[in-house]
Scaffold this motif. Structure first.
Motif, PDB file in Angstrom:
ATOM      1  N   MET A 132       0.835  -1.184   0.000  1.00 36.91           N
ATOM      2  CA  MET A 132       0.000   0.000   0.000  1.00 36.91           C
ATOM      3  C   MET A 132       0.875   1.242   0.000  1.00 36.91           C
ATOM      4  SD  MET A 132      -2.765   1.591   2.635  1.00 36.91           S
ATOM      5  CE  MET A 132      -1.582   2.780   3.224  1.00 36.91           C
ATOM      6  N   VAL A 133       0.472   2.228  -0.783  1.00 38.34           N
ATOM      7  CA  VAL A 133       1.167   3.504  -0.828  1.00 38.34           C
ATOM      8  C   VAL A 133       0.394   4.546  -0.028  1.00 38.34           C
ATOM      9  CG1 VAL A 133       2.015   5.351  -2.316  1.00 38.34           C
ATOM     10  CG2 VAL A 133       2.094   2.971  -3.115  1.00 38.34           C
ATOM     11  N   ALA A 134      -0.876   4.688  -0.347  1.00 43.20           N
ATOM     12  CA  ALA A 134      -1.718   5.688   0.308  1.00 43.20           C
ATOM     13  C   ALA A 134      -3.171   5.368   0.018  1.00 43.20           C
ATOM     14  CB  ALA A 134      -1.383   7.085  -0.196  1.00 43.20           C
ATOM     15  N   GLY A 135      -4.041   5.832   0.905  1.00 40.84           N
ATOM     16  CA  GLY A 135      -5.457   5.622   0.688  1.00 40.84           C
ATOM     17  C   GLY A 135      -6.272   6.778   1.223  1.00 40.84           C
ATOM     18  N   ILE A 136      -7.468   6.929   0.688  1.00 40.60           N
ATOM     19  CA  ILE A 136      -8.379   7.959   1.165  1.00 40.60           C
ATOM     20  C   ILE A 136      -9.743   7.320   1.347  1.00 40.60           C
ATOM     21  CG2 ILE A 136      -8.788   8.775  -1.212  1.00 40.60           C
ATOM     22  CD1 ILE A 136      -9.145  11.612   0.077  1.00 40.60           C
ATOM     23  N   GLY A 137     -10.306   7.501   2.528  1.00 43.00           N
ATOM     24  CA  GLY A 137     -11.593   6.900   2.825  1.00 43.00           C
ATOM     25  C   GLY A 137     -12.744   7.646   2.189  1.00 43.00           C
ATOM     26  N   ALA A 138     -13.925   7.053   2.302  1.00 45.26           N
ATOM     27  CA  ALA A 138     -15.115   7.683   1.752  1.00 45.26           C
ATOM     28  C   ALA A 138     -15.369   9.042   2.405  1.00 45.26           C
ATOM     29  CB  ALA A 138     -16.318   6.770   1.949  1.00 45.26           C
ATOM     30  N   GLY A 139     -14.998   9.168   3.653  1.00 46.60           N
ATOM     31  CA  GLY A 139     -15.193  10.422   4.371  1.00 46.60           C
ATOM     32  C   GLY A 139     -14.036  11.386   4.255  1.00 46.60           C
ATOM     33  N   GLY A 140     -12.978  10.974   3.549  1.00 50.04           N
ATOM     34  CA  GLY A 140     -11.850  11.867   3.318  1.00 50.04           C
ATOM     35  C   GLY A 140     -10.639  11.630   4.197  1.00 50.04           C
ATOM     36  N   THR A 141     -10.731  10.695   5.141  1.00 47.96           N
ATOM     37  CA  THR A 141      -9.548  10.407   5.955  1.00 47.96           C
ATOM     38  C   THR A 141      -8.476   9.773   5.084  1.00 47.96           C
ATOM     39  OG1 THR A 141     -10.457   8.267   6.567  1.00 47.96           O
ATOM     40  CG2 THR A 141     -10.861  10.097   8.070  1.00 47.96           C
ATOM     41  N   THR A 142      -7.228   9.983   5.419  1.00 48.01           N
ATOM     42  CA  THR A 142      -6.133   9.484   4.612  1.00 48.01           C
ATOM     43  C   THR A 142      -5.159   8.653   5.442  1.00 48.01           C
ATOM     44  OG1 THR A 142      -4.890  11.523   4.970  1.00 48.01           O
ATOM     45  CG2 THR A 142      -6.237  11.404   2.980  1.00 48.01           C
ATOM     46  N   GLU A 143      -4.508   7.745   4.761  1.00 51.61           N
ATOM     47  CA  GLU A 143      -3.465   6.919   5.362  1.00 51.61           C
ATOM     48  C   GLU A 143      -2.307   6.856   4.379  1.00 51.61           C
ATOM     49  OE1 GLU A 143      -5.322   5.569   9.009  1.00 51.61           O
ATOM     50  OE2 GLU A 143      -3.280   5.270   8.247  1.00 51.61           O
ATOM     51  N   TYR A 144      -1.090   6.831   4.915  1.00 49.16           N
ATOM     52  CA  TYR A 144       0.090   6.771   4.062  1.00 49.16           C
ATOM     53  C   TYR A 144       1.066   5.737   4.599  1.00 49.16           C
ATOM     54  CZ  TYR A 144      -1.451  11.222   2.087  1.00 49.16           C
ATOM     55  OH  TYR A 144      -2.167  12.204   1.466  1.00 49.16           O
ATOM     56  N   ALA A 145       1.720   5.060   3.677  1.00 54.92           N
ATOM     57  CA  ALA A 145       2.856   4.237   4.066  1.00 54.92           C
ATOM     58  C   ALA A 145       3.969   5.160   4.546  1.00 54.92           C
ATOM     59  CB  ALA A 145       3.333   3.409   2.875  1.00 54.92           C
ATOM     60  N   ASP A 146       4.826   4.640   5.398  1.00 48.96           N
ATOM     61  CA  ASP A 146       5.893   5.476   5.947  1.00 48.96           C
ATOM     62  C   ASP A 146       6.738   6.111   4.849  1.00 48.96           C
ATOM     63  OD1 ASP A 146       6.579   3.439   8.920  1.00 48.96           O
ATOM     64  OD2 ASP A 146       5.102   5.016   8.530  1.00 48.96           O
ATOM     65  N   PHE A 147       7.012   5.380   3.787  1.00 49.62           N
ATOM     66  CA  PHE A 147       7.869   5.933   2.735  1.00 49.62           C
ATOM     67  C   PHE A 147       7.186   7.048   1.956  1.00 49.62           C
ATOM     68  CE2 PHE A 147       5.767   4.269  -0.959  1.00 49.62           C
ATOM     69  CZ  PHE A 147       5.207   3.066  -0.576  1.00 49.62           C
ATOM     70  N   ALA A 148       5.863   7.123   2.066  1.00 48.98           N
ATOM     71  CA  ALA A 148       5.113   8.119   1.313  1.00 48.98           C
ATOM     72  C   ALA A 148       4.826   9.399   2.111  1.00 48.98           C
ATOM     73  CB  ALA A 148       3.790   7.516   0.838  1.00 48.98           C
ATOM     74  N   LYS A 149       4.930   9.299   3.412  1.00 45.49           N
ATOM     75  CA  LYS A 149       4.588  10.452   4.250  1.00 45.49           C
ATOM     76  C   LYS A 149       5.496  11.641   3.945  1.00 45.49           C
ATOM     77  CE  LYS A 149       2.748   7.706   8.059  1.00 45.49           C
ATOM     78  NZ  LYS A 149       2.963   7.209   9.434  1.00 45.49           N
ATOM     79  N   GLY A 150       4.872  12.785   3.761  1.00 43.78           N
ATOM     80  CA  GLY A 150       5.626  14.000   3.490  1.00 43.78           C
ATOM     81  C   GLY A 150       5.989  14.224   2.033  1.00 43.78           C
ATOM     82  N   ARG A 151       5.852  13.192   1.212  1.00 43.03           N
ATOM     83  CA  ARG A 151       6.206  13.340  -0.210  1.00 43.03           C
ATOM     84  C   ARG A 151       5.031  13.088  -1.128  1.00 43.03           C
ATOM     85  NH1 ARG A 151       9.777   9.941  -2.567  1.00 43.03           N
ATOM     86  NH2 ARG A 151       9.322   8.214  -1.142  1.00 43.03           N
ATOM     87  N   PHE A 152       4.120  12.221  -0.726  1.00 48.70           N
ATOM     88  CA  PHE A 152       2.975  11.854  -1.564  1.00 48.70           C
ATOM     89  C   PHE A 152       1.694  12.418  -0.959  1.00 48.70           C
ATOM     90  CE2 PHE A 152       4.884   7.602  -3.297  1.00 48.70           C
ATOM     91  CZ  PHE A 152       6.013   8.296  -3.704  1.00 48.70           C
ATOM     92  N   SER A 153       0.719  12.671  -1.823  1.00 48.07           N
ATOM     93  CA  SER A 153      -0.569  13.167  -1.358  1.00 48.07           C
ATOM     94  C   SER A 153      -1.684  12.485  -2.128  1.00 48.07           C
ATOM     95  CB  SER A 153      -0.646  14.678  -1.558  1.00 48.07           C
ATOM     96  OG  SER A 153      -1.904  15.169  -1.146  1.00 48.07           O
ATOM     97  N   VAL A 154      -2.632  11.910  -1.401  1.00 45.26           N
ATOM     98  CA  VAL A 154      -3.770  11.240  -2.025  1.00 45.26           C
ATOM     99  C   VAL A 154      -4.996  12.131  -1.883  1.00 45.26           C
ATOM    100  CG1 VAL A 154      -4.325   9.948   0.100  1.00 45.26           C
ATOM    101  CG2 VAL A 154      -5.100   9.088  -2.144  1.00 45.26           C
ATOM    102  N   SER A 155      -5.815  12.153  -2.917  1.00 50.08           N
ATOM    103  CA  SER A 155      -7.025  12.973  -2.891  1.00 50.08           C
ATOM    104  C   SER A 155      -8.086  12.330  -3.765  1.00 50.08           C
ATOM    105  CB  SER A 155      -6.725  14.397  -3.371  1.00 50.08           C
ATOM    106  OG  SER A 155      -6.242  14.389  -4.695  1.00 50.08           O
ATOM    107  N   ARG A 156      -9.278  12.872  -3.711  1.00 52.84           N
ATOM    108  CA  ARG A 156     -10.367  12.357  -4.526  1.00 52.84           C
ATOM    109  C   ARG A 156     -11.301  13.493  -4.923  1.00 52.84           C
ATOM    110  NH1 ARG A 156     -13.000   7.904  -1.196  1.00 52.84           N
ATOM    111  NH2 ARG A 156     -14.556   7.920  -2.877  1.00 52.84           N
ATOM    112  N   ASP A 157     -11.944  13.305  -6.062  1.00 52.36           N
ATOM    113  CA  ASP A 157     -12.973  14.224  -6.542  1.00 52.36           C
ATOM    114  C   ASP A 157     -14.201  13.373  -6.811  1.00 52.36           C
ATOM    115  OD1 ASP A 157     -14.667  15.866  -8.011  1.00 52.36           O
ATOM    116  OD2 ASP A 157     -13.007  16.963  -8.926  1.00 52.36           O
ATOM    117  N   ASN A 158     -15.141  13.407  -5.897  1.00 48.95           N
ATOM    118  CA  ASN A 158     -16.326  12.547  -6.038  1.00 48.95           C
ATOM    119  C   ASN A 158     -17.170  12.933  -7.252  1.00 48.95           C
ATOM    120  OD1 ASN A 158     -15.605  11.066  -3.793  1.00 48.95           O
ATOM    121  ND2 ASN A 158     -16.948  12.190  -2.392  1.00 48.95           N
ATOM    122  N   ALA A 159     -17.203  14.214  -7.592  1.00 51.58           N
ATOM    123  CA  ALA A 159     -17.985  14.644  -8.746  1.00 51.58           C
ATOM    124  C   ALA A 159     -17.423  14.056 -10.042  1.00 51.58           C
ATOM    125  CB  ALA A 159     -18.018  16.155  -8.822  1.00 51.58           C
TER     126      ALA A 159
END
Length: 117
Positions: A46-73
């Motif tokens: 896993m690299v990163a994830g974003i929940g249905a409510g917008g919460t995010t999780e990142y693998a340690d190697f991704a923190k600070g460098r990667f950003s996950v987002s979503r556009d529901n529309a």
């Protein structure tokens, strides 16, 4: 259900890429969207994830460098990757699931990212 990744390619060390995952056939806003990667010879992680409510999780190697987002529309999830290094060369896969952590329900076919000088 279809998940289609795009945005992969070649990038120099230190460079940036933004991956997109276009979803169809599911109620996008109800699903967590997770990005995984698989380096040749290694297990998918896993690299990163974003929940249905917008919460995010990142693998340690991704923190600070990667950003996950979503556009529901647009029914699209994104993974912005900055400061890429040679270890970032991998196939990147989008997945949809009930939760960020756990076995996803649906997978995309992946997009390749190559970090090379």
């Amino acid at each position: 259900v279809q998940l289609v990744e795009s945005g992969g390619g070649s990038v120099r060390p230190g460079g940036s890429l933004t991956l997109s995952c276009a979803a169809s056939g599911l109620v996008f806003e109800n699903y967590a969207m997770i990005w995984y990667r698989q380096i040749p010879g290694k297990q998918r992680e896993m690299v990163a994830g974003i929940g249905a409510g917008g919460t995010t999780e990142y693998a340690d190697f991704a923190k600070g460098r990667f950003s996950v987002s979503r556009d529901n529309a647009k029914e699209t999830a994104y993974l912005q990757m900055n400061s890429l290094n040679y270890g970032g060369s991998a196939g990147y896969y989008c997945a949809a699931g009930v939760f960020i952590i756990g076995r996803p329900l649906f997978w995309g076919k992946g997009t390749q990212v190559t970090v090379s000088s």
